[in-house]
Design an enzyme around this catalytic site. Structure first.
Site: not given
Ligand code: SIN
Length: 313
Positions: A21, A68, A101-102
């Site tokens: 993100t 991710s 974040t994932d």
């Molecule tokens: C991801 O993990 O690539 C999408 C979600 C995020 O980064 O918050």
């Protein structure tokens, strides 16, 4: 490379882009799906933070640009190799990684376990896409570079929302808040803000580390099974019966209830797995269990560790 003023001897930091993100864009049209992760390149992200040029000489590499949730072993292998490549260069002070974040917590812990350099590796991310009015990525990225510059021997950490989290402890704990990451009961290592970096404790050493990365085709299969009402072990028996499974099942991590308890029927199936040579380790679906060989590891980090332990065996 982003040039620094010629007369200033700034530290050299490598910034590796993975997507997420933090590199995502939103349409702004409420009739369309919210946003797409992993769109902008790492150079684009850095250009939005002019003050970085006064902090460090940045060397960039776009290792991938993914959501991710799609992280996989091949990309982990490549990322670890690129991190090692940059850190081996004497003039590079540390490495910053922009990540989704994932699965950040899994990547961070993997890098911690295979990390052979004393130099810092700082992962950061964002909960709001880069085009959002309230984008949190630029501040997180600025903070991550500052930690890489100011904490020369901190190991692998995650910097989010002004907090510095150890790779071993950090977990995504909210699906929507900008303050999405937590280090659970241990708490973060420290904090970073406009007045500087304050570290309250050091990360704990990882027993057995550094681990070698498995070769591309030799990542052992470790699956996660969950204890819950009605958990009768059928999933475990299916995995054991699946003759054509490639790579074959080498390990199971159980997301147990409470402090790592398991339904009697699931326990019977796990005993069968053990008798067939499958390594079984139990964590808790509630969060880290303290004490024991895998003190404080959550389910997903225990799986990462078990993969590397089995690859070494
Ligand atoms: C991801 O993990 O690539 C999408 C979600 C995020 O980064 O918050």
């Amino acid at each position: 490379m982003h040039p620094a003023p010629a007369h200033t001897p700034l530290p050299d930091i490598a910034v590796l882009g993975l997507g997420g993100t933090i590199a995502g864009t939103a349409t702004g049209d409420p009739t369309l799906p919210g946003y797409t992760a992993g769109v902008l390149g790492v150079d684009d992200l850095l250009q939005r933070i002019p003050s970085l040029a006064r902090l460090a000489r940045l060397h960039t590499e776009q290792v991938a640009n993914i959501d991710s949730k799609d992280m996989g072993f091949a990309l982990w292998t490549r990322l670890a190799a690129r991190v090692a490549h940059w850190l081996e260069q004497p003039h590079i002070r540390g490495c910053v990684i922009t990540h989704g974040t994932d699965t950040l917590e899994e990547t961070a812990y993997l890098l911690q376990l295979v990390h052979r350099s004393p130099k810092p590796v700082v992962l950061t991310a964002a909960m709001r896409p880069a085009t959002a009015l309230d984008a949190d990525g630029p501040q997180n990225l600025l903070d991550a570079v500052r930690v890489a510059v100011q904490a020369p021997d901190i190991g692998v950490v995650c910097v989010m929302h002004g907090r510095v989290h150890a790779a071993r402890d950090v977990t995504k704990a909210s699906t929507h808040r900008v303050d999405a990451f937590s280090s659970g009961e241990r708490g973060p290592l420290g904090e970073i803000d406009g007045t500087g970096l304050r570290l309250w404790r050091q990360p704990v050493a990882e027993a057995g580390a550094p681990f070698a990365l498995p070769s591309a085709e030799a990542w052992p299969r470790v699956e996660v099974v969950r204890n819950q009402a009605g958990a009768d072990g059928a999933v475990v028996r299916c995995l054991l019966d699946c003759a054509g499974l490639q790579p074959p099942l080498r390990g199971l991590v159980v997301a147990g209830t409470g402090g790592g308890t398991v339904h009697d029927d699931l326990a019977t199936a796990l005993e069968q797995a053990r008798s067939m040579g499958v390594r079984v380790e139990v964590a808790s679906r509630v969060g880290p269990v303290h004490g024991g060989a895998y003190d404080g590891l959550n389910v997903d980090k225990l799986r990462v560790r078990l993969i590397l332990e089995l690859a070494r065996a």
